[in-house]
Motif scaffolding. Structure first.
Motif, PDB file in Angstrom:
ATOM      1  N   SER A 148      -5.591  10.504   3.118  1.00  0.00           N
ATOM      2  CA  SER A 148      -5.667   9.524   4.207  1.00  0.00           C
ATOM      3  C   SER A 148      -7.038   8.887   4.351  1.00  0.00           C
ATOM      4  CB  SER A 148      -5.275  10.188   5.531  1.00  0.00           C
ATOM      5  OG  SER A 148      -6.131  11.278   5.798  1.00  0.00           O
ATOM      6  N   ALA A 149      -7.961   9.191   3.429  1.00  0.00           N
ATOM      7  CA  ALA A 149      -9.333   8.691   3.557  1.00  0.00           C
ATOM      8  C   ALA A 149      -9.408   7.175   3.502  1.00  0.00           C
ATOM      9  CB  ALA A 149     -10.209   9.294   2.455  1.00  0.00           C
ATOM     10  N   VAL A 150      -8.462   6.532   2.821  1.00  0.00           N
ATOM     11  CA  VAL A 150      -8.500   5.081   2.686  1.00  0.00           C
ATOM     12  C   VAL A 150      -8.478   4.398   4.055  1.00  0.00           C
ATOM     13  CG1 VAL A 150      -5.980   4.915   2.409  1.00  0.00           C
ATOM     14  CG2 VAL A 150      -7.445   3.096   1.515  1.00  0.00           C
ATOM     15  N   ARG A 151      -7.841   5.014   5.046  1.00  0.00           N
ATOM     16  CA  ARG A 151      -7.822   4.433   6.389  1.00  0.00           C
ATOM     17  C   ARG A 151      -8.740   5.160   7.358  1.00  0.00           C
ATOM     18  NH1 ARG A 151      -2.434   2.975   9.838  1.00  0.00           N
ATOM     19  NH2 ARG A 151      -2.392   1.320   8.261  1.00  0.00           N
ATOM     20  N   GLN A 241      -3.800  -2.470   4.824  1.00  0.00           N
ATOM     21  CA  GLN A 241      -4.416  -1.228   5.276  1.00  0.00           C
ATOM     22  C   GLN A 241      -3.448  -0.059   5.131  1.00  0.00           C
ATOM     23  OE1 GLN A 241      -5.844  -2.162   9.287  1.00  0.00           O
ATOM     24  NE2 GLN A 241      -7.898  -2.310   8.430  1.00  0.00           N
ATOM     25  N   PRO A 242      -3.278   0.457   3.911  1.00  0.00           N
ATOM     26  CA  PRO A 242      -2.399   1.618   3.732  1.00  0.00           C
ATOM     27  C   PRO A 242      -2.985   2.843   4.407  1.00  0.00           C
ATOM     28  CG  PRO A 242      -3.613   1.183   1.716  1.00  0.00           C
ATOM     29  CD  PRO A 242      -3.920   0.049   2.644  1.00  0.00           C
ATOM     30  N   SER A 243      -2.123   3.731   4.877  1.00  0.00           N
ATOM     31  CA  SER A 243      -2.617   4.999   5.422  1.00  0.00           C
ATOM     32  C   SER A 243      -2.813   6.014   4.305  1.00  0.00           C
ATOM     33  CB  SER A 243      -1.667   5.547   6.485  1.00  0.00           C
ATOM     34  OG  SER A 243      -0.325   5.470   6.079  1.00  0.00           O
ATOM     35  N   LYS A 244      -2.162   5.794   3.159  1.00  0.00           N
ATOM     36  CA  LYS A 244      -2.396   6.618   1.977  1.00  0.00           C
ATOM     37  C   LYS A 244      -2.194   5.740   0.741  1.00  0.00           C
ATOM     38  CE  LYS A 244      -0.894  10.916   4.185  1.00  0.00           C
ATOM     39  NZ  LYS A 244       0.121  11.991   4.223  1.00  0.00           N
ATOM     40  N   LEU A 245      -3.016   5.980  -0.272  1.00  0.00           N
ATOM     41  CA  LEU A 245      -2.957   5.170  -1.490  1.00  0.00           C
ATOM     42  C   LEU A 245      -3.457   6.052  -2.629  1.00  0.00           C
ATOM     43  CD1 LEU A 245      -2.333   2.264  -2.472  1.00  0.00           C
ATOM     44  CD2 LEU A 245      -4.755   1.742  -2.148  1.00  0.00           C
ATOM     45  N   GLU A 246      -2.536   6.568  -3.440  1.00  0.00           N
ATOM     46  CA  GLU A 246      -2.856   7.630  -4.388  1.00  0.00           C
ATOM     47  C   GLU A 246      -2.479   7.293  -5.824  1.00  0.00           C
ATOM     48  OE1 GLU A 246      -4.196  10.989  -3.609  1.00  0.00           O
ATOM     49  OE2 GLU A 246      -4.861   9.601  -2.052  1.00  0.00           O
ATOM     50  N   LEU A 247      -3.381   7.560  -6.737  1.00  0.00           N
ATOM     51  CA  LEU A 247      -3.129   7.474  -8.166  1.00  0.00           C
ATOM     52  C   LEU A 247      -2.685   8.844  -8.676  1.00  0.00           C
ATOM     53  CD1 LEU A 247      -3.489   6.377 -11.124  1.00  0.00           C
ATOM     54  CD2 LEU A 247      -5.874   7.126 -10.949  1.00  0.00           C
ATOM     55  N   VAL A 248      -1.584   8.856  -9.438  1.00  0.00           N
ATOM     56  CA  VAL A 248      -1.091  10.077 -10.068  1.00  0.00           C
ATOM     57  C   VAL A 248      -0.735   9.729 -11.507  1.00  0.00           C
ATOM     58  CG1 VAL A 248       0.530  11.993  -9.898  1.00  0.00           C
ATOM     59  CG2 VAL A 248      -0.097  10.736  -7.833  1.00  0.00           C
ATOM     60  N   ASP A 249      -1.427  10.341 -12.468  1.00  0.00           N
ATOM     61  CA  ASP A 249      -1.181   9.960 -13.866  1.00  0.00           C
ATOM     62  C   ASP A 249       0.039  10.687 -14.432  1.00  0.00           C
ATOM     63  OD1 ASP A 249      -2.002  12.550 -14.491  1.00  0.00           O
ATOM     64  OD2 ASP A 249      -3.454  11.916 -16.000  1.00  0.00           O
ATOM     65  N   GLU A 250       0.390  10.346 -15.685  1.00  0.00           N
ATOM     66  CA  GLU A 250       1.618  10.863 -16.286  1.00  0.00           C
ATOM     67  C   GLU A 250       1.566  12.380 -16.489  1.00  0.00           C
ATOM     68  OE1 GLU A 250      -0.877   9.059 -19.696  1.00  0.00           O
ATOM     69  OE2 GLU A 250      -0.515   8.744 -17.551  1.00  0.00           O
ATOM     70  N   PRO A 268       2.023   6.578 -15.307  1.00  0.00           N
ATOM     71  CA  PRO A 268       1.075   6.428 -14.191  1.00  0.00           C
ATOM     72  C   PRO A 268       1.754   5.825 -12.971  1.00  0.00           C
ATOM     73  CG  PRO A 268       0.068   5.741 -16.241  1.00  0.00           C
ATOM     74  CD  PRO A 268       1.518   5.976 -16.552  1.00  0.00           C
ATOM     75  N   THR A 269       1.516   6.428 -11.818  1.00  0.00           N
ATOM     76  CA  THR A 269       2.278   6.092 -10.617  1.00  0.00           C
ATOM     77  C   THR A 269       1.354   5.931  -9.422  1.00  0.00           C
ATOM     78  OG1 THR A 269       4.173   7.330 -11.472  1.00  0.00           O
ATOM     79  CG2 THR A 269       4.182   6.834  -9.116  1.00  0.00           C
ATOM     80  N   LEU A 270       1.730   5.022  -8.543  1.00  0.00           N
ATOM     81  CA  LEU A 270       1.040   4.828  -7.278  1.00  0.00           C
ATOM     82  C   LEU A 270       1.911   5.385  -6.164  1.00  0.00           C
ATOM     83  CD1 LEU A 270      -1.554   3.378  -6.129  1.00  0.00           C
ATOM     84  CD2 LEU A 270      -0.056   1.443  -5.637  1.00  0.00           C
ATOM     85  N   PHE A 271       1.384   6.343  -5.405  1.00  0.00           N
ATOM     86  CA  PHE A 271       2.044   6.837  -4.196  1.00  0.00           C
ATOM     87  C   PHE A 271       1.418   6.076  -3.020  1.00  0.00           C
ATOM     88  CE2 PHE A 271       3.223  11.462  -5.610  1.00  0.00           C
ATOM     89  CZ  PHE A 271       3.972  10.945  -6.653  1.00  0.00           C
ATOM     90  N   LEU A 272       2.248   5.519  -2.175  1.00  0.00           N
ATOM     91  CA  LEU A 272       1.767   4.613  -1.129  1.00  0.00           C
ATOM     92  C   LEU A 272       2.439   4.926   0.198  1.00  0.00           C
ATOM     93  CD1 LEU A 272       0.363   1.863  -0.239  1.00  0.00           C
ATOM     94  CD2 LEU A 272       2.478   0.766  -0.983  1.00  0.00           C
ATOM     95  N   GLU A 273       1.656   4.835   1.278  1.00  0.00           N
ATOM     96  CA  GLU A 273       2.212   4.947   2.622  1.00  0.00           C
ATOM     97  C   GLU A 273       1.619   3.858   3.496  1.00  0.00           C
ATOM     98  OE1 GLU A 273       2.661   8.875   4.813  1.00  0.00           O
ATOM     99  OE2 GLU A 273       1.065   7.921   6.000  1.00  0.00           O
ATOM    100  N   LEU A 274       2.478   3.128   4.190  1.00  0.00           N
ATOM    101  CA  LEU A 274       2.070   2.162   5.199  1.00  0.00           C
ATOM    102  C   LEU A 274       2.530   2.687   6.549  1.00  0.00           C
ATOM    103  CD1 LEU A 274       3.251  -1.132   3.403  1.00  0.00           C
ATOM    104  CD2 LEU A 274       0.959  -0.128   3.371  1.00  0.00           C
ATOM    105  N   SER A 275       1.736   2.483   7.588  1.00  0.00           N
ATOM    106  CA  SER A 275       2.123   2.975   8.904  1.00  0.00           C
ATOM    107  C   SER A 275       1.618   2.038   9.990  1.00  0.00           C
ATOM    108  CB  SER A 275       1.595   4.392   9.141  1.00  0.00           C
ATOM    109  OG  SER A 275       0.183   4.411   9.110  1.00  0.00           O
ATOM    110  N   ALA A 283       5.781  -6.588   7.135  1.00  0.00           N
ATOM    111  CA  ALA A 283       5.029  -7.715   6.592  1.00  0.00           C
ATOM    112  C   ALA A 283       4.068  -7.261   5.496  1.00  0.00           C
ATOM    113  CB  ALA A 283       4.264  -8.411   7.714  1.00  0.00           C
ATOM    114  N   GLU A 284       3.443  -6.094   5.694  1.00  0.00           N
ATOM    115  CA  GLU A 284       2.526  -5.579   4.677  1.00  0.00           C
ATOM    116  C   GLU A 284       3.265  -5.238   3.390  1.00  0.00           C
ATOM    117  OE1 GLU A 284       0.135  -2.369   6.306  1.00  0.00           O
ATOM    118  OE2 GLU A 284      -1.511  -3.799   6.560  1.00  0.00           O
ATOM    119  N   TRP A 285       4.476  -4.685   3.509  1.00  0.00           N
ATOM    120  CA  TRP A 285       5.222  -4.348   2.294  1.00  0.00           C
ATOM    121  C   TRP A 285       5.552  -5.607   1.486  1.00  0.00           C
ATOM    122  CZ3 TRP A 285       5.954  -1.237  -1.387  1.00  0.00           C
ATOM    123  CH2 TRP A 285       6.990  -1.457  -2.297  1.00  0.00           C
TER     124      TRP A 285
END
Length: 452
Positions: A148-151, A241-250, A268-275, A283-285
């Motif tokens: 959650s550090a991104v926010r 302004q994501p509440s979480k934005l994570e890189l996860v490799d293969e 490679p995958t992006l895990f994302l949370e908007l709140s 609108a953000e999505w």
């Protein structure tokens, strides 16, 4: 020493010299750092008892190492000089919830999940999520952050004030319930992140937040790591302004699939949370969707379904354990650097490149919304060649970050593993850090051998 400690504790159940208990307090949860047994493990029940223990240890020059749940990864809890391991299991009370002030007072042994379970009754939450259910005292000691550090930033930014025991057994109070202050030196900021080398926390006053109305969860698959990083950067440039934005490799996805019995696409995958408010999140999505298509995403799922989100973040939180489980006879070396956002795509590709050159398979994952990523290598520390390769990769990744204006550790702390890079990053400022240490702890009893 033991007889005097028993007189202070007055409860034989809360002081132990057994081999099993000492072994439990001899190392981090999964890291490669060598074990060192404490001479004794003590479970203080309150701050007065803690004060007496610290004062006595200072008189006889006995090392003290605070211990929460042992989830650090750079050896912070390892008692390399023996002495006393202070386990905060019994100091785990939520002392006060001030709903209208968006603040709580807790003892250091309270865990993140324990606090949030209670705060939910008030429509509040504590946002910092380091992945494991760490104690709040441990999070404050290492200035932990996480998904959650991104926010919300780091633990230090959530601490309004604290109470701590100094090496001589005296108490110090810092901060207040006010949201800001310009009064004097910021001792709260100094003690947060000091890794138990300056004081022992007895109480924390923390900032908490109102629970958002809506959460949207997304899992976005990309063809390569570079595109994941570019997509994340573009989101931030677009004021999303994501509440979480994570890189996860293969490699991490493969480990998660095996460990959690999931069936995620192993790319490679992006895990994302908007709140936030439902209209804002929707609108953000729409803007996120435009960005991920432009950056070549090959697959994506998004939903407001809480069960999907719980599975997604449970997978991310257990990533380190999943990587460890994939190599059950090895230990994890986890390097953690933070770079300017503009450098992140290049830094991640460089990390993968040096792993391939050295012939050591590892995982890359991290909090790419703030430029913080991790490279994780399962290694057998007893194999000199394998350990040397991991050390070299770690050094190359750290130097790459430092040469580009980054830091040798974004959230794990210095501990034992990053001591050699501190002077490279801070230069002569390290001399002033050592002088501060001398003032707070002239007898060097508080977590000796860490940071410097």
């Amino acid at each position: 020493m033991l007889e005097n400690l028993i007189q202070i504790i007055r409860d034989p159940e809360r002081i132990s010299t057994s081999a099993a208990v000492r072994q439990q307090h001899s190392q981090d949860l999964t890291s490669y750092h060598a074990q060192h047994l404490p001479d004794v493990v003590i479970f203080p029940k309150d701050k007065e008892e803690l004060r007496e223990i610290v004062a006595y240890a200072n008189r006889i020059r006995c090392p003290i190492v605070p211990f929460g749940l042992g989830t650090s990864v750079e050896g912070q809890v390892v008692p390399i000089q023996g002495g006393i391991s202070l386990d905060f299991t019994h100091m785990s009370r939520i002392l006060e919830i001030r709903q209208d002030d968006f603040a709580v007072r807790v003892e250091p042994g309270v865990t993140r999940l324990q606090l949030n379970q209670e705060l939910k009754k008030y429509g509040l939450f504590f946002p910092i999520d380091p992945g494991v259910d760490a104690t709040l005292g441990g999070m404050a000691a290492t200035n932990a952050s996480g998904c959650s550090a991104v926010r919300y930033g780091m633990t230090r930014e959530q601490i309004l004030g604290m109470e701590a025991v100094l090496a001589d057994g005296s108490f110090i109070h810092t901060g207040s319930l006010a949201k800001k202050s310009s009064a004097g030196y910021n001792l709260t900021g100094l003690l947060a992140g000091s890794e138990g080398t300056l004081a022992v926390f007895t109480e924390l006053t923390l900032r908490v937040y109102a629970l958002p109305e809506t959460f949207l969860y997304a899992k976005v698959v990309f063809p390569d790591l570079h595109k994941v990083c570019k997509a994340a950067n573009r989101m931030l440039y677009r004021s999303i302004q994501p509440s979480k934005l994570e890189l996860v490799d293969e490699y991490t996805i493969q480990a998660i699939n095996a460990y959690k019995q999931t069936a995620y696409v192993e790319k490679p995958t992006l895990f994302l949370e908007l709140s936030g408010w439902n209209s804002t999140v929707t609108a953000e999505w729409e803007r996120v969707h435009e960005i991920i298509r432009d950056e070549g995403a090959v697959e994506w799922d998004h939903t407001f379904d809480e069960a999907f989100g719980e599975q997604l973040w449970d997978s991310r939180r257990h990533a380190a354990l999943a990587i460890a489980a994939a190599a059950p006879k090895k230990k994890l070396m986890t390097t953690d650097v933070c770079v300017p956002l503009s450098v992140l795509p290049e830094a991640v590709l460089y990390a993968r490149e040096v792993m391939q050159i050295e012939g050591l398979q590892g995982a890359i994952l991290g909090h790419i919304g703030d430029g913080n990523y991790h490279a994780v290598f399962p290694i057998d520390p007893s194999l000199a060649e394998e350990a040397a390769k991991a050390d070299k990769i770690n050094e190359l990744i750290v130097r790459f970050a430092l040469e580009r204006g980054g830091t040798c550790t974004g959230e794990h702390g210095v501990g034992l593993g990053k001591r050699q890079y501190l002077a490279e990053e801070h230069g002569d400022a390290v001399l002033w850090m050592k002088r501060i240490k001398e003032v707070f702890d002239p007898n060097h009893i508080l977590n000796p051998g860490k940071i410097f």
